[in-house]
Write an enzyme that holds these catalytic residues in place. Structure first.
Site, mmCIF file in Angstrom:
data_model
loop_
_atom_site.group_PDB
_atom_site.id
_atom_site.type_symbol
_atom_site.label_atom_id
_atom_site.label_comp_id
_atom_site.label_asym_id
_atom_site.label_seq_id
_atom_site.Cartn_x
_atom_site.Cartn_y
_atom_site.Cartn_z
ATOM 1 N N ILE A 35 0.843 -1.202 0.000
ATOM 2 C CA ILE A 35 0.000 0.000 0.000
ATOM 3 C C ILE A 35 0.878 1.252 0.000
ATOM 4 C CG2 ILE A 35 -1.680 1.302 1.381
ATOM 5 C CD1 ILE A 35 -2.928 -1.468 2.040
ATOM 6 N N GLN A 46 15.775 0.476 14.176
ATOM 7 C CA GLN A 46 17.233 0.660 14.124
ATOM 8 C C GLN A 46 17.916 -0.637 13.700
ATOM 9 O OE1 GLN A 46 18.897 2.335 17.754
ATOM 10 N NE2 GLN A 46 16.989 3.415 18.174
ATOM 11 N N CYS A 62 -17.889 -16.226 -10.771
ATOM 12 C CA CYS A 62 -17.150 -17.406 -11.221
ATOM 13 C C CYS A 62 -17.736 -18.698 -10.614
ATOM 14 C CB CYS A 62 -15.661 -17.241 -10.942
ATOM 15 S SG CYS A 62 -14.680 -18.238 -12.060
ATOM 16 N N GLY A 72 -19.302 -18.908 -7.948
ATOM 17 C CA GLY A 72 -20.623 -18.472 -7.472
ATOM 18 C C GLY A 72 -21.645 -18.447 -8.603
ATOM 19 N N HIS A 81 -14.487 -12.261 -13.513
ATOM 20 C CA HIS A 81 -14.227 -11.624 -12.214
ATOM 21 C C HIS A 81 -14.232 -10.100 -12.355
ATOM 22 C CE1 HIS A 81 -12.986 -15.229 -9.948
ATOM 23 N NE2 HIS A 81 -12.557 -15.672 -11.114
ATOM 24 N N GLU A 122 -14.419 -7.956 -10.179
ATOM 25 C CA GLU A 122 -13.737 -7.281 -9.060
ATOM 26 C C GLU A 122 -12.325 -6.824 -9.415
ATOM 27 O OE1 GLU A 122 -14.548 -10.495 -9.212
ATOM 28 O OE2 GLU A 122 -13.157 -11.802 -8.137
HETATM 29 N N1 GLN Z 1 -13.550 -23.779 -9.887
HETATM 30 C C1 GLN Z 1 -14.244 -23.143 -10.947
HETATM 31 C C2 GLN Z 1 -13.581 -23.394 -12.293
HETATM 32 O O1 GLN Z 1 -12.445 -23.773 -12.345
HETATM 33 C C3 GLN Z 1 -14.400 -21.671 -10.685
HETATM 34 C C4 GLN Z 1 -13.090 -20.949 -10.643
HETATM 35 C C5 GLN Z 1 -13.189 -19.619 -9.929
HETATM 36 O O2 GLN Z 1 -14.128 -19.359 -9.201
HETATM 37 N N2 GLN Z 1 -12.186 -18.778 -10.100
HETATM 38 O O3 GLN Z 1 -14.168 -23.193 -13.311
#
Ligand code: GLN
Length: 526
Positions: free
Chosen positions: A18, A190, A378, A380, A501, A503
């Site tokens: 950071i 130090q 992903c 999820g 992803h 994020e």
């Molecule tokens: N395990 C899953 C796959 O390989 C999802 C991967 C992940 O969530 N980055 O497709």
């Protein structure tokens, strides 16, 4: 090229990343072209094969690089996109040297750490820095001074300084603990500077991490014993929020000091970052989101998600509190109201393997049935399809081929992944284009038909089930050819999953569209 080399002492986890990212931001604010390199002294060639329990999340770059999470800090703070060669590891360096040795490039020589490994390190740093087109390159040496692993890297940067003394500045990040009497103790710093000197490096600036701002006597002592001017002792006291760190460092005068040392001047003063932090400080409304994962004990495992939620919160005018929910624990629970009763949204992040997967599926079912805003990323996303296949299509035992043998593999291995033997760097990685279907929520979110997002997976929605799923009201609103990329349930207030992803592309002043929409849905009145 000017180099700012950041080392760390006393202990790991002081926030060197950071600090480096913040310095990058400050120099950018002054109008300079800045790049950054992270050195990780471990033997892995990249972070892709490491468990998040040990090193936090694996951050994915646009070119598919699976890298240290500090690159994520750099991208978020400096608002740039890096490539995988900006993360140098011992594994990468040794691999390159050994390959050269086999090709006969060192014929006649005994290949050694000095000069062959150190030369390779210097050449790599210089090549990456030059290629980026930057004027200033920040090089963060991971680990703590004194570790055996980082020795060749420290020797290499020492040589870089020796070769171009005016172009290299060393910043050493240390810790000043406060004892039970409230005194700030400088001894560990130090000692760590002494250790740094033993390898031939004299720090130019000491960035001191401490609970409170350094008091004048601690500052004096540090300047004296670490042999730096008083102005080069920078107090980086604990910030409530990481995005405030550039402001703290600036208050301490770090960028003026750096520019002075490099004999650079600037008329530019970009204040957008300060405006963003001011906005962040003014937020008072709060929303609560549950993140259901399996590495929830270490929040760094989901660092980019945590940050992306924060960014979306700034945009939506609210602070996002996260309830970390251990997926496995949900598996034996009958009543999930206890866990999700007070949250406004449920997020199921990426993941691998069987552990906790049934708990995640239960969380998704809860979000779908109770009409709670849901975001699946992903794994999820894949499990949202599994849940729908089981509970809406009635395909009992439907699952992902990654988890178990199943009569209904609604999630299957990608065709090109079938014969892969090596695990390192072989997933579907990095940027891919996605076509967003007009008239869908995904299109509302992105506002365009062609988008690019970062990926990391081996499995995908099995095309054989798409029609059956869509007939029941779950639609695929983003695709890459016949690869499903975005899923949504139009009849649900907010139910979105992405194979990619988002994020990793989120920035504090430019949140990922999917996160922005999710947090707005959680906040309500939209
Ligand atoms: N395990 C899953 C796959 O390989 C999802 C991967 C992940 O969530 N980055 O497709």
């Amino acid at each position: 090229m000017k180099y700012i080399i950041v080392t760390g002492g006393v202990m790991s986890g002081l926030g060197k990343g950071i600090t480096a990212a913040s310095i990058g931001r400050l120099l950018k604010n002054k109008g300079f072209r800045v790049t950054a390199i992270k050195i990780d002294p471990y033997l892995n060639c990249d972070a892709g094969t490491m468990n998040p329990f040990q090193h936090g999340e694996v951050y994915i770059l646009k070119d598919g690089g699976e890298v240290d999470l500090d690159l994520g800090h750099y991208e978020r703070f400096m608002n740039v996109e890096f490539e995988k060669d900006h993360n140098i590891t011992t594994g990468k360096i040794y691999r390159a040297v050994i390959e050269k040795e086999r090709r006969g490039e060192y014929l006649g020589s005994t290949v050694q750490i000095i000069p062959h490994i150190t030369n390779e390190i210097k050449d790599t740093i210089r090549k990456v820095a030059e290629k980026s087109g930057a004027e200033i390159c920040i090089v963060e040496v991971g680990g703590t001074v004194g570790d055996i692993e980082s020795m060749p890297f420290l020797e290499a940067v020492r040589q870089m300084h020796r070769e171009n003394p005016d172009d290299c500045i060393f910043i050493h990040v240390t810790l000043v603990p406060t004892d039970s009497m409230g005194d700030q103790k400088t001894k560990p710093s130090q000692h760590s500077v002494k250790e740094l000197r033993e390898v031939g490096i004299h720090p130019d600036i000491i960035v001191v991490r401490s609970k409170d701002r350094l008091n004048p006597s601690a500052r004096d002592k540090l300047a004296l014993f670490c042999d730096v001017p008083l102005a080069a002792v920078i107090s980086a006291y604990d910030a409530k929020e990481i995005y405030e760190v550039p402001l703290i460092l600036e208050e301490e005068g770090i960028s003026d000091y750096l520019l002075d040392r490099f004999k650079l001047t600037s008329e530019v003063d970009d204040t957008r970052w300060n405006d963003m932090v001011a906005k962040m400080r003014s937020l008072d409304k709060r929303v609560r989101i549950a993140v259901v994962g399996k590495y929830t004990e270490i929040e760094d495992a989901y660092l980019s998600i945590k940050e992306a939620l924060k960014h979306a919160g700034v945009d939506a005018g609210c602070l996002v509190d996260i309830n970390w929910v251990e997926a496995e624990e949900l598996e034996t629970m009958d009543d999930l109201d206890e866990v999700f009763g007070d949250v406004g949204g449920i997020l199921v992040p990426g993941g691998f393997g069987i552990r906790g997967s049934e708990g995640k599926i239960k969380a998704i079912e809860y979000a779908r049935e109770n009409r709670i805003p849901f975001l699946g990323l992903c794994f999820g996303f894949q499990l949202a399809v599994v849940e729908f296949a089981r509970n809406v299509l009635g395909l009992e035992g439907a699952s992902s081929a990654e988890i178990t043998d199943t009569p209904f593999p609604v999630i299957e291995i990608l065709p090109e992944q079938r014969d892969i033997e090596n695990m390192g760097g072989t997933m579907r990685l990095g940027n891919s284009e996605i076509t967003v279907l007009k008239g869908t929520r995904a299109y509302e979110i992105y506002g365009e038909e062609q988008i690019v997002e970062r990926h990391r997976h081996r499995y995908e929605v099995n095309p054989a089930y798409i029609t059956a799923i869509e007939d029941k009201g779950m639609i695929f609103s983003g695709k890459n050819g016949n690869r499903m990329e975005i899923v949504e349930i139009p009849s649900h207030p907010f139910f979105i999953g992405t194979q990619f992803h988002p994020e990793f592309k989120s920035k504090p002043d430019n949140p990922a569209p999917v996160f922005r929409a999710f947090v707005r849905a959680v906040r309500g009145d939209d």
